[in-house]
Write an enzyme that holds these catalytic residues in place. Sequence first.
Site, PDB file in Angstrom:
ATOM      1  N   HIS A 160      46.272  13.137  17.264  1.00  4.03           N
ATOM      2  CA  HIS A 160      46.895  13.531  18.535  1.00  4.03           C
ATOM      3  C   HIS A 160      48.286  12.902  18.670  1.00  4.03           C
ATOM      4  CE1 HIS A 160      45.849  15.022  22.838  1.00  4.03           C
ATOM      5  NE2 HIS A 160      47.121  15.209  22.558  1.00  4.03           N
ATOM      6  N   ARG A 168      44.262  21.658  22.620  1.00  2.00           N
ATOM      7  CA  ARG A 168      43.268  20.646  22.942  1.00  2.00           C
ATOM      8  C   ARG A 168      42.054  20.858  22.036  1.00  2.00           C
ATOM      9  NH1 ARG A 168      46.786  18.243  25.038  1.00  2.00           N
ATOM     10  NH2 ARG A 168      46.902  17.383  27.161  1.00  2.00           N
TER      11      ARG A 168
END
Length: 308
Positions: free
Chosen positions: A271, A223
């Site tokens: 992402h 993350r």
Amino acid sequence: MTLLYTSDPERGRIWREIFAAEASDIGFFDASQPHDPATIRYLAAWAPSAELIAGLPNLEILFSIGAGIDQFDMNALPPHIRVVRMIEPGIAAGMVEYATMAALALHRNLIDYREAQKDARWAPIKLKSAGERRIGVMGLGNLGQAVLKALAPFGFPLSGWSRSPRAMEGVTCHAGEAALPDFLAACDILICLLPLTDETRGILCRKTLSLLPRGAALVNVGRGGHLVEQDLLSLLDEAHLSGAVLDVTDPEPLPADHPFWAHPRIILTPHVASMTRADSAARALIANIRRHQAGAPIEGEVARGRGY
């Protein structure tokens, strides 16, 4: 036995069809369909509001539609609601592909060759064998183990680090904060696949990244919150680190003037390392609901106290 789904409509259409064909006894509603909130026992969502949760008096399980659960406000969730992250073959397959691509790109000096191409320079770099390039993975859950297994055939010396002890054949495993310095010192390429928790937020910082050997590189597919961005930029500019492949940032998307976009030693992707496949995710969810009905352990259930 009723499930409420509140995410992407196209995925919801596919899920509805699969539930109807393969699990017709489980009621399936999306947010656009009239439903009785009192009948909802299961919620599949990405970031449900506190109001939505409060309006489902008989909710038992919150299923994440992705592999992570850091998007949930765990403190706001009633303690009786079980939280389950998505585990399905498409997520692991995508992550294995991306992490392997990133590791090989760094191993074979792709960042240097990209820069040489911009300058029209023919600049061969002496090849280093896989056996001379040590790769370490932070996070030894399902995804971390899958990545290590995929990298093993190339011949890289492999190591892993996690909060609690793990064992993997052919992998030197380290556990706990005290073991982190030794793990980092033996990583020429570091791949972060940790869950984001209060303990791991900011773990990729100057203190830890400086422990990597000079010339090491970073792959962050965990993350964005794991990384202290300015620390990475400083270590790249100081040439302590040779490059980084980043698939996650904080925030997402990055603003147009963010230095990551133009940095010559960073490969940035939006992402996309791993995406939930609608069909296999629906079947994984049905299987977990069946486990719950049978009183069996649920795959991917989160320990609320740990955050993963």
